[in-house]
Design a protein around this motif. Structure first.
Motif, short mmCIF file in Angstrom:
data_model
loop_
_atom_site.label_atom_id
_atom_site.label_comp_id
_atom_site.label_asym_id
_atom_site.label_seq_id
_atom_site.Cartn_x
_atom_site.Cartn_y
_atom_site.Cartn_z
N ILE A 61 0.86 -1.18 0.00
CA ILE A 61 0.00 0.00 0.00
C ILE A 61 0.90 1.22 0.00
CG2 ILE A 61 -1.74 1.33 1.25
CD1 ILE A 61 -2.93 -1.29 2.19
N HIS A 82 1.49 5.33 -0.13
CA HIS A 82 0.90 6.60 0.27
C HIS A 82 1.39 7.67 -0.72
CE1 HIS A 82 -0.14 4.47 3.94
NE2 HIS A 82 1.12 4.09 4.03
N TRP A 132 -3.36 9.94 -0.89
CA TRP A 132 -4.16 8.74 -1.14
C TRP A 132 -3.39 7.50 -0.72
CZ3 TRP A 132 -8.73 8.21 -4.54
CH2 TRP A 132 -9.35 9.44 -4.81
N ASN A 133 -4.11 6.51 -0.21
CA ASN A 133 -3.56 5.18 0.00
C ASN A 133 -3.95 4.34 -1.21
OD1 ASN A 133 -2.56 5.86 2.53
ND2 ASN A 133 -4.44 5.26 3.56
N CYS A 181 -3.39 0.65 -3.45
CA CYS A 181 -2.98 -0.75 -3.41
C CYS A 181 -2.85 -1.26 -4.85
CB CYS A 181 -4.00 -1.58 -2.63
SG CYS A 181 -3.58 -3.34 -2.54
N TRP A 204 -10.10 -4.78 1.65
CA TRP A 204 -9.87 -3.59 2.48
C TRP A 204 -10.05 -3.98 3.94
CZ3 TRP A 204 -11.86 -0.56 6.23
CH2 TRP A 204 -11.52 0.80 6.27
N SER A 208 -5.87 -0.40 4.79
CA SER A 208 -6.92 0.36 4.12
C SER A 208 -6.35 1.16 2.95
CB SER A 208 -7.60 1.30 5.12
OG SER A 208 -6.68 2.22 5.65
N TYR A 209 -7.20 1.41 1.97
CA TYR A 209 -6.76 2.16 0.80
C TYR A 209 -7.95 2.88 0.18
CZ TYR A 209 -8.51 -2.19 -1.22
OH TYR A 209 -9.29 -3.27 -1.53
N ASP A 210 -7.64 3.85 -0.68
CA ASP A 210 -8.64 4.64 -1.39
C ASP A 210 -8.77 4.24 -2.85
OD1 ASP A 210 -8.95 6.41 0.96
OD2 ASP A 210 -6.92 7.02 0.43
#
Length: 261
Positions: free
Chosen positions: A132, A134, A138-139, A141, A156, A161-163
């Motif tokens: 992941i 950064h 934004w995160n 993956c 997720w 966690s990711y966006d």
């Protein structure tokens, strides 16, 4: 600070079979011609060679020309750029996603799920860890092709966690229905943006690729690039829309807890 919008550019292209120098030349031109500012450029899987199992012939080191080229392109466009290539490390071969940033940072992810139907599992070593990144708030993956069929790995979680979830691929036309179904599903189940970048054309094994690169929003709405044609597409991902939907529909609060071995 609130999350800012993210601009992404998808490059859907034909690939010259087992010809890294020519693929870098062609992609250099496509990248240079991206007119508007972008935060992230996404290339297909094995973008220097096509989906070849000729690891000894084609593998590069992490000190090789493609890693240097990616860092140069990232600096040129002031954007992150990612895609996968064949890497040799400690006498093992990996289908390795490379994530290059304009500040010179480089992150990697080794494809975990190897496509046994093409004997990828006999030519490459599988990765173990999810990445992941950064990037500009934004995160993100990034995963590779066949990973798309295994939702547990991409799930997720509060710990991972990711966006934005993204897949780089050489996904054949004959399985395009699965591609078009699973990418929106990953967006919906993870309440995130999801995009997939696939190649077009026919490789030397006679496999046809239709492209169908796509951007999915967290509710599964899709924007597909045209099939069977090269395309470079830039689109803004709305941070406000993502955050608003997650607040209205926080399904992740009811997700099952699990640990991946």
């Amino acid at each position: 600070m609130p999350l800012a919008d993210l601009t992404v550019t998808l490059i859907q292209t034909e690939l010259c079979w087992e010809n890294p120098a020519e693929n870098r030349r062609i992609l250099s031109q496509k990248i240079a011609e991206i007119a508007s500012p972008t935060d992230l450029i996404v290339l297909p899987e094995m973008f220097t060679t096509g989906f070849s199992m000729q690891t000894e012939k084609l593998a590069e080191k992490m000190t090789g020309p493609t890693v240097k080229w990616l860092l140069e392109m990232a600096k040129l466009k002031n954007a992150a750029i990612c895609g996968s290539i064949i890497i040799e490390e400690e006498n093992r071969y990996y289908n390795r996603l490379l994530w290059a940033q304009p500040d010179g940072q480089l992150f990697t992810y080794d494809k975990r799920h190897l496509f046994r139907m093409a004997h990828e599992n006999g030519s490459f070593s599988a990765g173990k860890s999810k990445l992941i990144v950064h990037w500009r708030g934004w995160n993100i993956c990034p995963l590779v092709c066949y990973d798309l069929r295994f939702p547990v790995f991409s799930r997720w979680t509060k710990q991972a966690s990711y966006d934005l979830l993204l897949y780089v691929a050489n996904w054949p036309e004959k399985r395009a229905a699965a591609w078009k179904t699973l990418l929106p599903a990953r967006a919906i189940e993870n309440l995130s943006y999801c995009l997939g970048v696939n190649r077009v054309g026919k490789d030397e094994n006679g496999i046809l690729y239709s492209g169908d690169s796509v951007i999915c929003d967290p509710q599964g709405a899709t924007f597909f690039l045209p099939s069977h044609t090269e395309a470079v597409h830039t689109q803004i991902l709305s941070a406000a829309a993502l955050e608003s939907f997650r607040q209205r529909f926080p399904a992740f609060e009811d997700a099952d807890a699990f640990e991946l071995l």
